[in-house]
Design a protein around this motif. Structure first.
Motif, PDB file in Angstrom:
ATOM      1  N   ILE A  36       2.017   0.529   6.174  1.00 56.53           N
ATOM      2  CA  ILE A  36       2.470   0.787   5.002  1.00 56.53           C
ATOM      3  C   ILE A  36       0.830   1.656   3.895  1.00 56.53           C
TER       4      ILE A  36
ATOM      5  N   LYS B 124       0.044 -12.480  -4.854  1.00 59.66           N
ATOM      6  CA  LYS B 124       0.976 -12.053  -3.634  1.00 59.66           C
ATOM      7  C   LYS B 124       0.776 -10.504  -4.084  1.00 59.66           C
ATOM      8  N   ASN B 125       0.740 -10.313  -5.758  1.00 60.74           N
ATOM      9  CA  ASN B 125       1.453  -8.744  -5.920  1.00 60.74           C
ATOM     10  C   ASN B 125       0.009  -7.583  -4.958  1.00 60.74           C
TER      11      ASN B 125
ATOM     12  N   ARG C  51      -0.034  -7.415  -1.441  1.00 61.86           N
ATOM     13  CA  ARG C  51       0.845  -5.931  -1.468  1.00 61.86           C
ATOM     14  C   ARG C  51      -0.041  -4.628  -1.680  1.00 61.86           C
TER      15      ARG C  51
ATOM     16  N   PRO D 238      -2.470  -4.177   2.053  1.00 66.16           N
ATOM     17  CA  PRO D 238      -2.015  -4.267   3.554  1.00 66.16           C
ATOM     18  C   PRO D 238      -3.773  -5.015   4.224  1.00 66.16           C
TER      19      PRO D 238
END
Length: 65
Positions: A4, A56-57, A60, A63
């Motif tokens: 990612i 949470k956002n 992401r 990472p």
């Protein structure tokens, strides 16, 4: 599974704390500092934590940090 990509803008603004929460710097610290009191500027130096709803956002976006 591919890796990612880290969002570079977010990587410069946020860090993970030892407990896993996300730390952020304070706003209003870059310019027009003369009207702000010394106490206010000193308190703006300290970092804050990201709100629980945003954790949470932002996690992401960074990472591997």
């Amino acid at each position: 599974m591919p890796k990612i990509k880290t969002n570079r803008g977010a990587a410069k603004r946020f860090r993970k704390s030892a407990s896993g929460r996300i730390k952020r710097g304070s706003a209003f610290t870059s310019h027009i500092l003369t009207p702000k009191s010394t106490k206010r500027k000193r308190n703006l130096r300290s970092c804050g934590m990201v709100a629980a709803v945003d954790q949470k956002n932002i996690a992401r976006l960074i990472p591997y940090k």
